[in-house]
Design a protein around this motif. Structure first.
Motif, PDB file in Angstrom:
ATOM      1  N   UNK A  37       0.964  -1.153   0.160  1.00  0.00           N
ATOM      2  CA  UNK A  37      -0.006  -0.014   0.150  1.00  0.00           C
ATOM      3  C   UNK A  37       0.959   1.352   0.001  1.00  0.00           C
ATOM      4  N   UNK A  38       2.010   1.235   0.797  1.00  0.00           N
ATOM      5  CA  UNK A  38       2.900   2.422   0.911  1.00  0.00           C
ATOM      6  C   UNK A  38       3.651   2.652  -0.605  1.00  0.00           C
ATOM      7  N   UNK A  39       4.010   1.609  -1.084  1.00  0.00           N
ATOM      8  CA  UNK A  39       4.698   1.637  -2.415  1.00  0.00           C
ATOM      9  C   UNK A  39       3.603   2.203  -3.350  1.00  0.00           C
ATOM     10  N   UNK A  40       2.322   1.497  -3.530  1.00  0.00           N
ATOM     11  CA  UNK A  40       1.351   2.016  -4.517  1.00  0.00           C
ATOM     12  C   UNK A  40       0.847   3.483  -4.346  1.00  0.00           C
ATOM     13  N   UNK A  44       1.743   6.410  -7.162  1.00  0.00           N
ATOM     14  CA  UNK A  44       0.788   7.426  -7.627  1.00  0.00           C
ATOM     15  C   UNK A  44       0.951   8.642  -7.583  1.00  0.00           C
ATOM     16  N   UNK A  45       1.923   9.107  -6.600  1.00  0.00           N
ATOM     17  CA  UNK A  45       2.394  10.512  -6.513  1.00  0.00           C
ATOM     18  C   UNK A  45       3.386  11.056  -7.266  1.00  0.00           C
ATOM     19  N   UNK A  46       4.432   9.878  -7.943  1.00  0.00           N
ATOM     20  CA  UNK A  46       5.503  10.155  -8.463  1.00  0.00           C
ATOM     21  C   UNK A  46       5.269  10.749 -10.065  1.00  0.00           C
ATOM     22  N   UNK A  47       6.143  11.787 -10.578  1.00  0.00           N
ATOM     23  CA  UNK A  47       6.021  12.338 -12.026  1.00  0.00           C
ATOM     24  C   UNK A  47       7.671  12.553 -12.362  1.00  0.00           C
ATOM     25  N   UNK A  48       8.101  12.275 -13.643  1.00  0.00           N
ATOM     26  CA  UNK A  48       9.200  12.809 -13.989  1.00  0.00           C
ATOM     27  C   UNK A  48       9.331  14.428 -14.022  1.00  0.00           C
ATOM     28  N   UNK A  49      10.442  14.883 -13.951  1.00  0.00           N
ATOM     29  CA  UNK A  49      10.473  16.440 -13.928  1.00  0.00           C
ATOM     30  C   UNK A  49      10.518  16.964 -15.351  1.00  0.00           C
ATOM     31  N   UNK A  50      11.079  16.151 -16.308  1.00  0.00           N
ATOM     32  CA  UNK A  50      10.929  16.617 -17.825  1.00  0.00           C
ATOM     33  C   UNK A  50       9.547  16.694 -18.147  1.00  0.00           C
ATOM     34  N   UNK A  51       9.090  17.667 -18.840  1.00  0.00           N
ATOM     35  CA  UNK A  51       7.581  17.862 -19.264  1.00  0.00           C
ATOM     36  C   UNK A  51       7.358  16.710 -20.302  1.00  0.00           C
ATOM     37  N   UNK A  52       8.016  16.582 -21.300  1.00  0.00           N
ATOM     38  CA  UNK A  52       7.849  15.697 -22.244  1.00  0.00           C
ATOM     39  C   UNK A  52       7.751  14.221 -21.672  1.00  0.00           C
ATOM     40  N   UNK A  53       8.777  13.721 -21.054  1.00  0.00           N
ATOM     41  CA  UNK A  53       8.823  12.663 -20.242  1.00  0.00           C
ATOM     42  C   UNK A  53       7.674  12.173 -19.498  1.00  0.00           C
ATOM     43  N   UNK A  67       0.122   1.004 -10.072  1.00  0.00           N
ATOM     44  CA  UNK A  67      -0.686   0.042  -9.621  1.00  0.00           C
ATOM     45  C   UNK A  67      -0.141  -1.263  -9.716  1.00  0.00           C
ATOM     46  N   UNK A  68       0.786  -1.558 -10.444  1.00  0.00           N
ATOM     47  CA  UNK A  68       1.367  -3.118 -10.298  1.00  0.00           C
ATOM     48  C   UNK A  68       0.592  -3.994 -11.281  1.00  0.00           C
ATOM     49  N   UNK A  69      -0.195  -3.372 -12.103  1.00  0.00           N
ATOM     50  CA  UNK A  69      -1.156  -4.011 -13.163  1.00  0.00           C
ATOM     51  C   UNK A  69      -0.178  -4.993 -13.839  1.00  0.00           C
ATOM     52  N   UNK A  70      -0.661  -6.094 -14.209  1.00  0.00           N
ATOM     53  CA  UNK A  70       0.111  -7.131 -15.134  1.00  0.00           C
ATOM     54  C   UNK A  70       1.357  -7.348 -14.442  1.00  0.00           C
ATOM     55  N   UNK A  71       1.578  -7.212 -13.111  1.00  0.00           N
ATOM     56  CA  UNK A  71       2.966  -7.522 -12.416  1.00  0.00           C
ATOM     57  C   UNK A  71       3.969  -6.365 -12.749  1.00  0.00           C
ATOM     58  N   UNK A  72       3.565  -5.280 -13.157  1.00  0.00           N
ATOM     59  CA  UNK A  72       4.585  -4.194 -13.515  1.00  0.00           C
ATOM     60  C   UNK A  72       5.115  -3.747 -12.380  1.00  0.00           C
ATOM     61  N   UNK A  73       6.547  -3.710 -12.539  1.00  0.00           N
ATOM     62  CA  UNK A  73       7.308  -2.928 -11.179  1.00  0.00           C
ATOM     63  C   UNK A  73       6.769  -1.567 -10.928  1.00  0.00           C
ATOM     64  N   UNK A  74       6.506  -1.412  -9.848  1.00  0.00           N
ATOM     65  CA  UNK A  74       5.713   0.092  -9.132  1.00  0.00           C
ATOM     66  C   UNK A  74       7.083   1.028  -9.443  1.00  0.00           C
ATOM     67  N   UNK A  75       6.855   2.193 -10.086  1.00  0.00           N
ATOM     68  CA  UNK A  75       7.422   3.465 -10.274  1.00  0.00           C
ATOM     69  C   UNK A  75       7.965   3.526  -8.592  1.00  0.00           C
ATOM     70  N   UNK A  76       9.373   3.676  -8.506  1.00  0.00           N
ATOM     71  CA  UNK A  76       9.939   3.993  -7.083  1.00  0.00           C
ATOM     72  C   UNK A  76      10.101   2.772  -6.244  1.00  0.00           C
ATOM     73  N   UNK A 124      11.662   5.575 -13.766  1.00  0.00           N
ATOM     74  CA  UNK A 124      10.623   4.679 -12.841  1.00  0.00           C
ATOM     75  C   UNK A 124      11.358   3.650 -11.796  1.00  0.00           C
ATOM     76  N   UNK A 125      12.680   3.297 -12.216  1.00  0.00           N
ATOM     77  CA  UNK A 125      13.662   2.707 -11.059  1.00  0.00           C
ATOM     78  C   UNK A 125      14.254   3.603 -10.019  1.00  0.00           C
ATOM     79  N   UNK A 126      14.174   4.782 -10.104  1.00  0.00           N
ATOM     80  CA  UNK A 126      15.024   5.479  -9.138  1.00  0.00           C
ATOM     81  C   UNK A 126      14.189   6.602  -8.445  1.00  0.00           C
TER      82      UNK A 126
END
Length: 128
Positions: A37-40, A44-53, A67-76, A124-126
């Protein structure tokens, strides 16, 4: 060509070093349900600083990687990304382009360049 490979290797090694340092400073709660729950919530609150990315991430990556849908690694989720990064950036970019397990080809970013995929992966990894 060799210089590009060396730069990518250096970037990846630097990224793994930073990831190890960050991971030690940002441990989520140990209870598995609370940890998820903490990681999710954090993802949800993270976003890249570069506007295009950031626009690409929001439009194509966020729905699964926050959200971890399809077993995707969560951002962060540093612990979940570390073994993936150890495979090498070339493998991760190739997986993003060709699809891998639950991830569709191109991660639904049909206009993304390999460089943009790399930027998205690094974010996403950092992200913290």
């Amino acid at each position: 060509m060799e210089l590009v490979a060396m730069r990518r290797s250096f970037k990846l090694l630097s990224l793994l070093l930073v990831l190890n340092v960050i991971q030690g400073c940002s441990e989520p709660p140990q209870d598995t349900e609370k940890s998820r729950a903490f990681l999710t919530q954090r993802a949800l609150s993270l976003a890249p600083t570069d506007p295009e990315i950031a626009e690409i991430y929001t439009r194509t990556c966020r729905s699964c990687h926050s959200t971890g849908a399809s077993a995707a690694p969560l951002t962060g989720d540093l612990a979940n990304w570390k073994p993936r990064l150890e495979k090498g950036m070339d493998v991760l970019v190739e997986n993003a382009i060709n699809g891998f397990q639950g991830m569709p080809p191109l991660g639904l970013c049909f206009e993304c360049s390999p460089e943009q995929f790399e930027q998205l992966i690094v974010f996403m990894a950092t992200a913290e």
